[in-house]
Design a protein around this motif. Structure first.
Motif, PDB file in Angstrom:
ATOM      1  N   ASP A  23      -5.468 -14.842  -6.702  1.00 25.89           N
ATOM      2  CA  ASP A  23      -6.661 -14.897  -6.922  1.00 25.89           C
ATOM      3  C   ASP A  23      -6.350 -13.167  -6.576  1.00 25.89           C
ATOM      4  OD1 ASP A  23      -7.415 -16.854  -8.130  1.00 25.89           O
ATOM      5  OD2 ASP A  23      -7.769 -17.407  -6.793  1.00 25.89           O
ATOM      6  N   ASP A  24      -7.326 -11.892  -7.443  1.00 26.92           N
ATOM      7  CA  ASP A  24      -7.625 -10.802  -7.577  1.00 26.92           C
ATOM      8  C   ASP A  24      -6.645  -9.675  -6.215  1.00 26.92           C
ATOM      9  OD1 ASP A  24     -10.614 -10.964  -8.134  1.00 26.92           O
ATOM     10  OD2 ASP A  24     -10.535 -12.265  -6.028  1.00 26.92           O
ATOM     11  N   GLU A  25      -5.146 -10.415  -6.842  1.00 27.84           N
ATOM     12  CA  GLU A  25      -3.896 -10.053  -5.830  1.00 27.84           C
ATOM     13  C   GLU A  25      -3.210  -8.754  -6.912  1.00 27.84           C
ATOM     14  OE1 GLU A  25      -1.859  -9.336  -2.590  1.00 27.84           O
ATOM     15  OE2 GLU A  25      -3.746 -11.233  -1.805  1.00 27.84           O
ATOM     16  N   ASP A  26      -2.763  -7.290  -6.365  1.00 27.86           N
ATOM     17  CA  ASP A  26      -1.919  -6.446  -6.920  1.00 27.86           C
ATOM     18  C   ASP A  26      -0.354  -7.203  -7.024  1.00 27.86           C
ATOM     19  OD1 ASP A  26      -0.586  -4.028  -8.305  1.00 27.86           O
ATOM     20  OD2 ASP A  26      -1.559  -3.086  -6.776  1.00 27.86           O
ATOM     21  N   LEU A  27      -0.246  -7.568  -8.716  1.00 23.84           N
ATOM     22  CA  LEU A  27       0.645  -8.040  -8.848  1.00 23.84           C
ATOM     23  C   LEU A  27       1.796  -7.254 -10.384  1.00 23.84           C
ATOM     24  CD1 LEU A  27      -0.239 -12.250  -9.111  1.00 23.84           C
ATOM     25  CD2 LEU A  27       1.099 -10.565  -7.027  1.00 23.84           C
ATOM     26  N   SER A  28       1.165  -6.007 -10.207  1.00 22.58           N
ATOM     27  CA  SER A  28       1.352  -5.099 -10.391  1.00 22.58           C
ATOM     28  C   SER A  28       3.338  -4.631 -10.493  1.00 22.58           C
ATOM     29  CB  SER A  28       0.713  -3.591 -10.990  1.00 22.58           C
ATOM     30  OG  SER A  28       0.574  -2.890  -8.860  1.00 22.58           O
ATOM     31  N   ARG A  29       3.887  -4.685 -11.965  1.00 24.76           N
ATOM     32  CA  ARG A  29       5.217  -3.619 -11.794  1.00 24.76           C
ATOM     33  C   ARG A  29       6.005  -4.736 -11.436  1.00 24.76           C
ATOM     34  NH1 ARG A  29       4.710   0.961 -13.934  1.00 24.76           N
ATOM     35  NH2 ARG A  29       2.592   2.239 -13.424  1.00 24.76           N
ATOM     36  N   LEU A  30       6.034  -6.506 -11.168  1.00 19.55           N
ATOM     37  CA  LEU A  30       7.096  -7.161 -10.328  1.00 19.55           C
ATOM     38  C   LEU A  30       7.405  -7.429 -11.421  1.00 19.55           C
ATOM     39  CD1 LEU A  30       4.945  -9.281  -7.718  1.00 19.55           C
ATOM     40  CD2 LEU A  30       6.389  -7.754  -7.659  1.00 19.55           C
ATOM     41  N   ASP A  31       8.952  -7.996 -11.172  1.00 20.81           N
ATOM     42  CA  ASP A  31       9.954  -8.816 -11.911  1.00 20.81           C
ATOM     43  C   ASP A  31      10.147  -9.935 -11.700  1.00 20.81           C
ATOM     44  OD1 ASP A  31      11.807  -9.107 -13.753  1.00 20.81           O
ATOM     45  OD2 ASP A  31      13.671  -8.127 -13.212  1.00 20.81           O
ATOM     46  N   ILE A  42      -4.514 -16.461 -11.208  1.00 18.33           N
ATOM     47  CA  ILE A  42      -4.674 -16.056 -11.161  1.00 18.33           C
ATOM     48  C   ILE A  42      -5.927 -14.641 -11.590  1.00 18.33           C
ATOM     49  CG2 ILE A  42      -1.811 -15.709 -11.373  1.00 18.33           C
ATOM     50  CD1 ILE A  42      -2.751 -15.059 -14.524  1.00 18.33           C
ATOM     51  N   ALA A  43      -7.082 -14.892 -11.163  1.00 22.80           N
ATOM     52  CA  ALA A  43      -8.340 -14.861 -11.674  1.00 22.80           C
ATOM     53  C   ALA A  43      -8.831 -13.360 -10.950  1.00 22.80           C
ATOM     54  CB  ALA A  43      -9.514 -15.321 -11.547  1.00 22.80           C
ATOM     55  N   GLY A  44      -8.710 -12.749 -12.490  1.00 23.19           N
ATOM     56  CA  GLY A  44      -8.608 -11.096 -11.599  1.00 23.19           C
ATOM     57  C   GLY A  44      -7.871 -10.771 -10.751  1.00 23.19           C
ATOM     58  N   THR A  45      -6.597 -11.052 -10.914  1.00 27.76           N
ATOM     59  CA  THR A  45      -5.386 -10.020 -11.261  1.00 27.76           C
ATOM     60  C   THR A  45      -4.535  -9.413 -11.748  1.00 27.76           C
ATOM     61  OG1 THR A  45      -4.681 -12.720  -9.597  1.00 27.76           O
ATOM     62  CG2 THR A  45      -2.888 -11.242 -10.033  1.00 27.76           C
ATOM     63  N   SER A  46      -4.375  -8.614 -10.450  1.00 27.66           N
ATOM     64  CA  SER A  46      -3.040  -7.162 -12.021  1.00 27.66           C
ATOM     65  C   SER A  46      -2.344  -7.425 -11.817  1.00 27.66           C
ATOM     66  CB  SER A  46      -3.827  -5.958 -11.127  1.00 27.66           C
ATOM     67  OG  SER A  46      -3.156  -5.160 -12.227  1.00 27.66           O
ATOM     68  N   LEU A  47      -1.668  -8.021 -13.543  1.00 26.26           N
ATOM     69  CA  LEU A  47      -0.026  -7.828 -13.157  1.00 26.26           C
ATOM     70  C   LEU A  47       0.551  -6.729 -14.241  1.00 26.26           C
ATOM     71  CD1 LEU A  47      -0.635 -11.581 -14.104  1.00 26.26           C
ATOM     72  CD2 LEU A  47       1.270 -10.596 -12.422  1.00 26.26           C
ATOM     73  N   PHE A  48      -0.242  -5.455 -14.062  1.00 28.67           N
ATOM     74  CA  PHE A  48       0.080  -4.109 -15.332  1.00 28.67           C
ATOM     75  C   PHE A  48       1.335  -3.862 -14.944  1.00 28.67           C
ATOM     76  CE2 PHE A  48       0.532   0.213 -15.374  1.00 28.67           C
ATOM     77  CZ  PHE A  48       0.483   0.433 -16.239  1.00 28.67           C
ATOM     78  N   ALA A  49       2.009  -3.652 -16.287  1.00 31.35           N
ATOM     79  CA  ALA A  49       3.261  -3.172 -16.123  1.00 31.35           C
ATOM     80  C   ALA A  49       4.548  -3.822 -15.553  1.00 31.35           C
ATOM     81  CB  ALA A  49       4.031  -2.083 -15.994  1.00 31.35           C
ATOM     82  N   SER A  50       4.182  -5.571 -15.779  1.00 34.54           N
ATOM     83  CA  SER A  50       4.980  -6.420 -15.122  1.00 34.54           C
ATOM     84  C   SER A  50       6.322  -6.849 -15.446  1.00 34.54           C
ATOM     85  CB  SER A  50       4.077  -7.550 -14.133  1.00 34.54           C
ATOM     86  OG  SER A  50       3.363  -7.316 -13.027  1.00 34.54           O
ATOM     87  N   LYS A  51       7.001  -7.735 -15.729  1.00 33.97           N
ATOM     88  CA  LYS A  51       8.408  -8.251 -16.268  1.00 33.97           C
ATOM     89  C   LYS A  51       8.111  -9.499 -16.462  1.00 33.97           C
ATOM     90  CE  LYS A  51      11.127  -3.990 -15.354  1.00 33.97           C
ATOM     91  NZ  LYS A  51      12.781  -4.193 -15.345  1.00 33.97           N
ATOM     92  N   LEU A  52       7.280  -9.722 -17.961  1.00 30.93           N
ATOM     93  CA  LEU A  52       6.987 -11.510 -17.591  1.00 30.93           C
ATOM     94  C   LEU A  52       7.456 -12.343 -18.710  1.00 30.93           C
ATOM     95  CD1 LEU A  52       2.304 -10.785 -17.431  1.00 30.93           C
ATOM     96  CD2 LEU A  52       4.911 -11.831 -15.368  1.00 30.93           C
TER      97      LEU A  52
END
Length: 215
Positions: A23-31, A42-52
């Protein structure tokens, strides 16, 4: 679990995560390709541009999660609560959502060829411009959703609702709407349904809008 802890687990080859809180973590751009997340939050979590791509999300909770610009091709979401999530410019080709709560979710400018929704709550969701042409739409609640410009031609609705949805410029030619709720459709929008298949009860409802009595 923090971003650093997640990266350590990934470096060790771990690809399955159960009952983890991000929750509320910055997980952006992770593979995270191919990872499985089960009962995670993952409430409020940023997954911006991550590879999912090819990820699986099973019974996860992610209210307000940010999936902007993610590559989630072939990803699968099952039994997840993703209300008010944001998917702007995400790649969702062949992604599948089954039994998910997507109330208020925004799918602005997403690449969605082959996307599949089944038994999902899409109340108030922004799906403008989506193509559901020739699709079978099983138990999808589009109540009050923004469906302007959507292509529903030759689609088959199995249950679900279009109640009070915004339908400006949507296309319904050849669609089978007999088992879905079209309550709240305005007479000014009736022309959108030209060529669609509706039930006698739905036709009677349209006529009642004209103050005609159907017997």
């Amino acid at each position: 679990m923090t971003r650093d802890e997640l990266e350590q687990q990934l470096a060790q080859g771990l690809r399955r995560f159960e009952d983890c809180a991000f929750d509320d973590e910055d997980l952006s751009r992770l593979d995270l390709q191919g990872c499985v997340f089960e009962r995670c939050t993952i409430a409020g979590t940023s997954l911006f541009a991550s590879k999912l791509a090819r990820t699986q999300w099973l019974r996860c909770r992610g209210g307000g999660a940010d999936f902007e610009s993610v590559d989630a091709v072939d990803a699968r979401f099952e039994g997840c609560d993703l209300n008010n999530s944001k998917w702007r410019r995400a790649k969702l080709a062949s992604a599948a959502f089954h039994g998910c709560k997507l109330t208020g979710a925004s799918f602005e400018e997403v690449a969605h060829l082959g996307i599949h929704f089944e038994e999902c709550l899409l109340v108030g969701a922004d799906l403008r411009g989506f193509s559901f042409r020739k699709a079978t739409l099983k138990e999808l609640d589009f109540s009050e959703a923004y469906l302007s410009g959507c292509d529903f031609r030759e689609a088959v609705f199995e249950g679900g609702s279009l109640r009070h949805a915004v339908l400006k410029l949507a296309k319904f030619q050849g669609a089978d709407l007999r088992s879905t709720s079209i309550e709240g459709v305005k007479l000014t929008e009736a022309g959108l349904f030209k060529g669609a298949v509706i039930s006698h009860a739905q036709a009677a409802a349209f006529l009642r809008e004209l103050d005609l009595i159907v017997v």
